[in-house]
Write a protein that holds these residues in place. Structure first.
Motif, PDB file in Angstrom:
ATOM      1  N   PRO A  56     -45.992 -10.993 -17.058  1.00  0.00           N
ATOM      2  CA  PRO A  56     -44.635 -11.163 -17.598  1.00  0.00           C
ATOM      3  C   PRO A  56     -43.670 -10.123 -17.016  1.00  0.00           C
ATOM      4  O   PRO A  56     -44.021  -8.952 -16.867  1.00  0.00           O
ATOM      5  CB  PRO A  56     -44.818 -10.976 -19.109  1.00  0.00           C
ATOM      6  N   ILE A  57     -42.483 -10.554 -16.679  1.00  0.00           N
ATOM      7  CA  ILE A  57     -41.437  -9.676 -16.164  1.00  0.00           C
ATOM      8  C   ILE A  57     -40.322  -9.607 -17.203  1.00  0.00           C
ATOM      9  O   ILE A  57     -39.815 -10.640 -17.645  1.00  0.00           O
ATOM     10  CB  ILE A  57     -40.882 -10.197 -14.823  1.00  0.00           C
ATOM     11  N   TYR A  58     -39.946  -8.380 -17.572  1.00  0.00           N
ATOM     12  CA  TYR A  58     -38.915  -8.177 -18.594  1.00  0.00           C
ATOM     13  C   TYR A  58     -37.641  -7.629 -17.938  1.00  0.00           C
ATOM     14  O   TYR A  58     -37.704  -6.882 -16.955  1.00  0.00           O
ATOM     15  CB  TYR A  58     -39.387  -7.194 -19.661  1.00  0.00           C
ATOM     16  N   LYS A  59     -36.525  -7.990 -18.506  1.00  0.00           N
ATOM     17  CA  LYS A  59     -35.247  -7.471 -18.037  1.00  0.00           C
ATOM     18  C   LYS A  59     -34.780  -6.356 -18.954  1.00  0.00           C
ATOM     19  O   LYS A  59     -34.741  -6.515 -20.173  1.00  0.00           O
ATOM     20  CB  LYS A  59     -34.194  -8.587 -17.994  1.00  0.00           C
ATOM     21  N   VAL A  60     -34.469  -5.202 -18.353  1.00  0.00           N
ATOM     22  CA  VAL A  60     -34.028  -4.019 -19.095  1.00  0.00           C
ATOM     23  C   VAL A  60     -32.563  -3.782 -18.757  1.00  0.00           C
ATOM     24  O   VAL A  60     -32.173  -3.797 -17.580  1.00  0.00           O
ATOM     25  CB  VAL A  60     -34.878  -2.797 -18.726  1.00  0.00           C
ATOM     26  N   ASN A  61     -31.746  -3.555 -19.792  1.00  0.00           N
ATOM     27  CA  ASN A  61     -30.302  -3.385 -19.610  1.00  0.00           C
ATOM     28  C   ASN A  61     -29.815  -2.092 -20.248  1.00  0.00           C
ATOM     29  O   ASN A  61     -30.291  -1.689 -21.326  1.00  0.00           O
ATOM     30  CB  ASN A  61     -29.528  -4.556 -20.237  1.00  0.00           C
ATOM     31  N   GLY A  62     -28.887  -1.448 -19.594  1.00  0.00           N
ATOM     32  CA  GLY A  62     -28.138  -0.321 -20.134  1.00  0.00           C
ATOM     33  C   GLY A  62     -26.704  -0.440 -19.652  1.00  0.00           C
ATOM     34  O   GLY A  62     -26.414  -1.213 -18.734  1.00  0.00           O
ATOM     35  N   LYS A 232     -37.659   0.671  -2.926  1.00  0.00           N
ATOM     36  CA  LYS A 232     -38.160  -0.314  -3.886  1.00  0.00           C
ATOM     37  C   LYS A 232     -37.264  -0.393  -5.111  1.00  0.00           C
ATOM     38  O   LYS A 232     -36.862  -1.481  -5.542  1.00  0.00           O
ATOM     39  CB  LYS A 232     -39.581   0.064  -4.282  1.00  0.00           C
ATOM     40  N   TYR A 233     -36.924   0.768  -5.681  1.00  0.00           N
ATOM     41  CA  TYR A 233     -36.127   0.757  -6.911  1.00  0.00           C
ATOM     42  C   TYR A 233     -34.651   0.482  -6.643  1.00  0.00           C
ATOM     43  O   TYR A 233     -33.950  -0.033  -7.520  1.00  0.00           O
ATOM     44  CB  TYR A 233     -36.304   2.072  -7.666  1.00  0.00           C
ATOM     45  N   GLN A 234     -34.178   0.817  -5.442  1.00  0.00           N
ATOM     46  CA  GLN A 234     -32.805   0.441  -5.101  1.00  0.00           C
ATOM     47  C   GLN A 234     -32.645  -1.076  -5.109  1.00  0.00           C
ATOM     48  O   GLN A 234     -31.628  -1.601  -5.565  1.00  0.00           O
ATOM     49  CB  GLN A 234     -32.446   0.992  -3.716  1.00  0.00           C
ATOM     50  N   LYS A 235     -33.661  -1.783  -4.605  1.00  0.00           N
ATOM     51  CA  LYS A 235     -33.614  -3.240  -4.605  1.00  0.00           C
ATOM     52  C   LYS A 235     -33.747  -3.802  -6.014  1.00  0.00           C
ATOM     53  O   LYS A 235     -33.218  -4.873  -6.323  1.00  0.00           O
ATOM     54  CB  LYS A 235     -34.720  -3.795  -3.714  1.00  0.00           C
ATOM     55  N   ALA A 236     -34.470  -3.077  -6.882  1.00  0.00           N
ATOM     56  CA  ALA A 236     -34.704  -3.588  -8.231  1.00  0.00           C
ATOM     57  C   ALA A 236     -33.500  -3.381  -9.144  1.00  0.00           C
ATOM     58  O   ALA A 236     -33.312  -4.124 -10.112  1.00  0.00           O
ATOM     59  CB  ALA A 236     -35.930  -2.904  -8.843  1.00  0.00           C
ATOM     60  N   ILE A 237     -32.664  -2.380  -8.850  1.00  0.00           N
ATOM     61  CA  ILE A 237     -31.518  -2.061  -9.705  1.00  0.00           C
ATOM     62  C   ILE A 237     -30.371  -3.017  -9.430  1.00  0.00           C
ATOM     63  O   ILE A 237     -30.050  -3.319  -8.285  1.00  0.00           O
ATOM     64  CB  ILE A 237     -31.049  -0.611  -9.480  1.00  0.00           C
ATOM     65  N   SER A 238     -29.751  -3.477 -10.491  1.00  0.00           N
ATOM     66  CA  SER A 238     -28.566  -4.326 -10.376  1.00  0.00           C
ATOM     67  C   SER A 238     -27.463  -3.738 -11.245  1.00  0.00           C
ATOM     68  O   SER A 238     -27.681  -3.485 -12.441  1.00  0.00           O
ATOM     69  CB  SER A 238     -28.892  -5.758 -10.825  1.00  0.00           C
ATOM     70  N   VAL A 239     -26.306  -3.468 -10.647  1.00  0.00           N
ATOM     71  CA  VAL A 239     -25.164  -2.898 -11.371  1.00  0.00           C
ATOM     72  C   VAL A 239     -23.981  -3.835 -11.180  1.00  0.00           C
ATOM     73  O   VAL A 239     -23.630  -4.188 -10.051  1.00  0.00           O
ATOM     74  CB  VAL A 239     -24.821  -1.489 -10.856  1.00  0.00           C
ATOM     75  N   ALA A 240     -23.363  -4.229 -12.282  1.00  0.00           N
ATOM     76  CA  ALA A 240     -22.228  -5.146 -12.210  1.00  0.00           C
ATOM     77  C   ALA A 240     -21.341  -4.938 -13.428  1.00  0.00           C
ATOM     78  O   ALA A 240     -21.835  -4.585 -14.511  1.00  0.00           O
ATOM     79  CB  ALA A 240     -22.700  -6.597 -12.148  1.00  0.00           C
ATOM     80  N   ILE A 251     -26.122  -1.911 -16.169  1.00  0.00           N
ATOM     81  CA  ILE A 251     -27.202  -1.560 -15.250  1.00  0.00           C
ATOM     82  C   ILE A 251     -28.461  -2.264 -15.735  1.00  0.00           C
ATOM     83  O   ILE A 251     -28.851  -2.128 -16.900  1.00  0.00           O
ATOM     84  CB  ILE A 251     -27.424  -0.036 -15.225  1.00  0.00           C
ATOM     85  N   SER A 252     -29.081  -3.020 -14.856  1.00  0.00           N
ATOM     86  CA  SER A 252     -30.258  -3.786 -15.255  1.00  0.00           C
ATOM     87  C   SER A 252     -31.299  -3.771 -14.160  1.00  0.00           C
ATOM     88  O   SER A 252     -30.998  -3.550 -12.985  1.00  0.00           O
ATOM     89  CB  SER A 252     -29.873  -5.233 -15.589  1.00  0.00           C
ATOM     90  N   MET A 253     -32.532  -4.002 -14.560  1.00  0.00           N
ATOM     91  CA  MET A 253     -33.622  -4.151 -13.611  1.00  0.00           C
ATOM     92  C   MET A 253     -34.720  -4.988 -14.265  1.00  0.00           C
ATOM     93  O   MET A 253     -34.836  -5.021 -15.495  1.00  0.00           O
ATOM     94  CB  MET A 253     -34.180  -2.791 -13.163  1.00  0.00           C
ATOM     95  N   GLU A 254     -35.469  -5.700 -13.444  1.00  0.00           N
ATOM     96  CA  GLU A 254     -36.570  -6.514 -13.928  1.00  0.00           C
ATOM     97  C   GLU A 254     -37.874  -5.838 -13.554  1.00  0.00           C
ATOM     98  O   GLU A 254     -38.091  -5.486 -12.389  1.00  0.00           O
ATOM     99  CB  GLU A 254     -36.501  -7.920 -13.326  1.00  0.00           C
ATOM    100  N   THR A 255     -38.738  -5.656 -14.535  1.00  0.00           N
ATOM    101  CA  THR A 255     -39.965  -4.904 -14.328  1.00  0.00           C
ATOM    102  C   THR A 255     -41.054  -5.429 -15.256  1.00  0.00           C
ATOM    103  O   THR A 255     -40.754  -5.893 -16.366  1.00  0.00           O
ATOM    104  CB  THR A 255     -39.724  -3.399 -14.595  1.00  0.00           C
ATOM    105  N   PRO A 256     -42.315  -5.362 -14.835  1.00  0.00           N
ATOM    106  CA  PRO A 256     -43.399  -5.781 -15.725  1.00  0.00           C
ATOM    107  C   PRO A 256     -43.688  -4.759 -16.814  1.00  0.00           C
ATOM    108  O   PRO A 256     -44.377  -5.068 -17.788  1.00  0.00           O
ATOM    109  CB  PRO A 256     -44.594  -5.922 -14.761  1.00  0.00           C
ATOM    110  N   ASN A 257     -43.152  -3.542 -16.674  1.00  0.00           N
ATOM    111  CA  ASN A 257     -43.395  -2.492 -17.657  1.00  0.00           C
ATOM    112  C   ASN A 257     -42.070  -2.127 -18.322  1.00  0.00           C
ATOM    113  O   ASN A 257     -41.190  -1.527 -17.699  1.00  0.00           O
ATOM    114  CB  ASN A 257     -44.017  -1.266 -16.976  1.00  0.00           C
ATOM    115  N   ARG A 258     -41.937  -2.503 -19.580  1.00  0.00           N
ATOM    116  CA  ARG A 258     -40.663  -2.283 -20.269  1.00  0.00           C
ATOM    117  C   ARG A 258     -40.317  -0.798 -20.404  1.00  0.00           C
ATOM    118  O   ARG A 258     -39.172  -0.408 -20.225  1.00  0.00           O
ATOM    119  CB  ARG A 258     -40.717  -2.938 -21.652  1.00  0.00           C
ATOM    120  N   LYS A 259     -41.310   0.034 -20.737  1.00  0.00           N
ATOM    121  CA  LYS A 259     -41.040   1.464 -20.914  1.00  0.00           C
ATOM    122  C   LYS A 259     -40.588   2.111 -19.614  1.00  0.00           C
ATOM    123  O   LYS A 259     -39.673   2.934 -19.606  1.00  0.00           O
ATOM    124  CB  LYS A 259     -42.277   2.167 -21.451  1.00  0.00           C
TER     125      LYS A 259
END
Length: 807
Positions: A56-62, A232-240, A251-259
């Protein structure tokens, strides 16, 4: 029965339809509906299984609130805020948040160079937080990266280390952007090691500390260099921005590890604010540094003159000035204070000029610290400081050739030149003011010369002490003000929402996967059928044959499902569908040759295997069953087949009659069925074409026609041999046989040549071995065309009945 096509010489050629026949296209696919349904269902099952197996891939937002740019120290002291416009560049802030520098700092602070895994059902699962072990790596030397290492705790003091995946590379800090594949064996890595001790070799150095590991516990880990992790993390980060009008960045990123996602985004936002505050404090820190440099010189002078003043008073017993001396001293002190302030300004202007000519980006001090009241110079210096700060922030994200940096470099150059011109003008004005105040001081000094010597000397010492004391107090005041500003500085931006993960994963999308699985399962067989049809060069549809052949298509014969290879379908199974096809064809002969008492029908084709003998035998059979005296004559002298089908010996026949003069009646053999005789082709001669060209052959055929009601001629394929072309004139009706899924489309051109160039008359076509199972052809050529094969007692079933298994 009327045929749909007419002879090319009888009616004008019909214009071919260009519209696509949807039913015809669908028939190609529907006949394979079982395979298509099975593949579609299999695709859905595979997609469902994949959705359950996928991590599972979770989306984390701040979110961050981007505030307006606050006033700088110089503008704050002088009230020049009205000249400066607030600055809020969302695109620049997005660039900073996704910059390499910030991501690198977060990766290093969270120690993401070491990734930990545990054994999963199908693969190894990444873990983060609450790791029972802590691994410290020395990244200042060559280090192994990639691959996978396995660690098993053997006791509270030791552990066993082994290589789980040997896809290892060597990272060199001297060339951090390039990694070399490891090609030699490692020594000193695998085996038992102690916790807290360095594991060291030629290409590795790290230390494992036990935090809460228990004996028997197994863990996997791998090293990744900082550069790879940052990318790797630059590609994973999305800022809009949340919307076009808001100054809130999500600021959001999709990751299998929520923490991990939450920690990364929270740390990124904190590093972003810390960096902003650090950049913002640079101007104030430069101001304090300049004041400290000035204080270092003033402090020594103040101490020196303070000591001299005390010694002079003690030695001469003079402690106070006279009333006249006090008045002169107050005037002189006022002038000296003004001169000190002017000199301080001049000193600052020279420092500012040296800075501007030095082309540096650090050390710029606000003019307000020396009491500059020129609003234009203050605003220009503040603007230059802002531009330089902005350039430093952009430089960490973009290269020097990007339009954003080129634009800000141009602005810095223009502003720097304006500040330099204003500074030179200020130096001239300050030097003039300094000369004027010096003249006033000289006038006061003339009055001092009239005082007694003792009082005059005391006035001189006290004068110098007061000058340094005033400057010292002034600088202390400015230093205190700068420190207050430094302590009160806060970032203009702020964290609006800390990072949090969604409750449900964004991947896998089960429904979408099922749709894609169904589509893939459907597309696979459909694609194969399409490719097969695309490269298929055989005749497929009756309509295709109708539109292209220059003669009428008068009948379709169903496909035999018999596996025995016997062609006596009409005789063996008179109630089958194929038998009805031939009866329908027999009925059509009445319309093709109306009023004829006797009938001669010729069968040929383009190549062997298209079913001309099958059609000839069965049409002869339906005439015989009708009571017509029928004879089947085998004129394929090269490859005869009729004898085998009727169980006869091909010892005499047409070739015998033509070669040795045997009477044809002696060569005729009974078929074993009523009203049907067989004149076989006979032994294969060396010259079949010459035999059939004899005059006796035509006489023999005339005699046969006189003795029989129906004469069926089974001739050789006209596309392979030449003698068949001479036989068309003997027949009342010429039948050209095509076979579905077998006859090449080029055979149509052979038939066109016979009709258009050879002048063959009374030519008609038949499509043999037609698969009626799914096609549902809408052609009314006989009875029972919707049936399935020629078996007796078969019931027609629609597609829904077949789908559910109805028999």
């Amino acid at each position: 029965m009327l045929a749909k096509n007419t002879h090319v010489n009888q009616l004008p050629e019909l214009q071919q339809e260009e519209d696509v026949d949807i039913k015809t296209i669908l028939s190609h696919y529907l006949r394979h509906w079982k395979i298509i349904v099975a593949c579609t269902f299999s695709g859905i099952l595979l997609a469902y299984a994949a959705s359950k197996i996928m991590t599972p891939i979770y989306k984390v937002n701040g979110s961050v609130l981007v505030g307006e740019e606050s006033q700088d120290l110089g503008a704050d002291f002088l009230g020049a805020s009205s000249l400066l416009q607030p600055k809020n560049n969302i695109e620049n802030e997005i660039g900073i948040l996704t910059s390499y520098a910030l991501t690198e700092q977060v990766v290093e602070e969270l120690k993401l160079n070491v990734a930990y895994f545990e054994e999963g059902v199908f693969s190894k699962n990444s873990i983060y937080g609450n790791i029972p072990l802590d691994i410290t790596v020395n990244w200042n030397r060559e280090q192994l990266v990639g691959g996978m290492l396995a660690l098993e705790v053997t006791s509270d003091e030791s552990y066993q280390l082994s290589i789980d995946n040997d896809a290892l590379y060597i990272y060199n800090p001297k060339d951090p952007f390039f990694k070399m594949e490891l090609e030699e064996e490692l020594s000193g890595l695998e085996g038992e090691h102690k916790f807290g001790e360095k594991v060291q070799g030629e290409y590795f150095e790290f230390q494992v500390n036990n935090i809460a590991g228990k004996p028997g516990e197994k863990l996997f880990f791998k090293f990744s260099d900082t550069h790879s992790q940052v990318i790797k993390y630059q590609k994973a980060i999305s800022v809009a921005p949340t919307n076009k009008l808001a100054s809130i960045l999500q600021i959001s990123m999709e990751t299998p590890n929520r923490k991990l996602g939450q920690d990364f985004i929270n740390r990124l936002m904190r590093v972003y604010l810390e960096r902003e505050l650090s950049e913002k404090n640079k101007a104030t820190a430069n101001t304090i540094s300049f004041i400290d440099d000035q204080l270092n010189g003033i402090t020594d002078s103040l101490s020196y003159f303070e000591t001299r003043l005390q010694e002079y008073r003690t030695k001469n017993h003079v402690f106070n000035l006279s009333e006249e001396g006090v008045m002169i001293f107050e005037r002189l002190q006022d002038y000296e204070k003004q001169r000190s302030e002017i000199e301080l300004k001049l000193d600052y202007y020279h420092t500012l000029e040296d800075y501007l000519l030095g082309e540096t980006e650090e050390g710029l001090v606000a003019p307000s610290i020396i009491g500059n009241t020129d609003p234009l110079l203050n605003s220009l210096v503040v603007k230059l400081s802002e531009l330089q700060t902005e350039r430093l922030r952009l430089k960490s994200t973009y290269s020097s050739s990007t339009p954003a940096l080129e634009q800000i470099d141009s602005q810095i150059k223009t502003t720097r030149q304006s500040v330099l011109e204003n500074t030179k003008s200020a130096i001239k004005n300050t030097e003039s003011a300094l000369a004027e105040i010096a003249n006033r001081i000289n006038q006061v000094e003339l009055e001092i010369n009239k005082l007694p010597e003792t009082e005059r000397n005391l006035l001189g010492i006290q004068r110098k002490f007061s000058i340094n004391e005033n400057i010292y107090l002034y600088l202390l005041q400015k230093r205190a003000e700068s420190q207050i500003v430094l302590a009160s500085n806060t970032p203009k931006n702020s964290i609006l929402d800390t990072a949090r993960a969604a409750e449900k994963p964004v991947e896998p999308k089960t429904f979408l996967n099922l749709v894609l699985g169904a589509f893939a399962g459907l597309a696979f067989p459909v694609g194969l059928i399409f490719v097969r049809n695309f490269f298929n060069n055989t005749i497929e549809e009756p309509k295709e044959l109708e539109e292209q052949v220059p003669v009428p298509l008068i009948g379709m014969i169903g496909k035999s499902s018999s596996k025995e290879g016997n062609i006596l379908t009409v005789m063996r199974k008179p109630k089958s569908t194929i038998s009805e096809n031939f009866r329908s064809l027999r009925a059509d002969m009445t319309f093709l040759s109306p009023g004829a008492k006797k009938l001669t029908i010729l069968f040929t084709s383009s190549i062997s295997g298209e079913g001309k003998t099958f059609c000839a035998v069965n049409l002869a059979s339906v005439y015989a069953m009708m009571g017509k005296k029928t004879i089947l004559v085998g004129l394929d002298l090269r490859k005869p087949k009729i004898a085998d089908e009727f169980g006869l010996i091909n010892d005499r026949g047409v070739s015998t009659c033509l070669s040795v003069g045997m009477p044809w009646k002696e060569a005729v053999k009974p078929s074993g069925f009523d009203n049907l005789d067989i004149l076989l082709s006979g032994p294969v001669p060396p010259n079949p074409a010459e035999l059939l060209a004899q005059g006796y052959f035509k006489e023999m055929m005339d005699e046969i026609k006189a003795n029989y009601d129906v004469l069926i001629l089974d001739c050789a394929p006209v596309g392979l041999v030449s003698e068949t072309k001479e036989l068309f004139a003997l027949a009342d009706i010429n039948m050209y046989v095509f076979r579905q899924h077998y006859s090449p489309k080029t055979n149509i051109q052979i038939l066109k040549g016979l009709v258009e160039k050879g002048g063959v008359k009374k030519m008609y076509s038949i499509l043999n071995a037609v698969d009626f199972e799914v096609g549902h052809y809408g052609y009314a050529y006989g009875y029972g065309y919707g049936s399935n094969g020629y078996h007796e007692n078969e019931e027609e079933t629609n597609w829904l009945g077949k789908l559910v298994g109805k028999k």
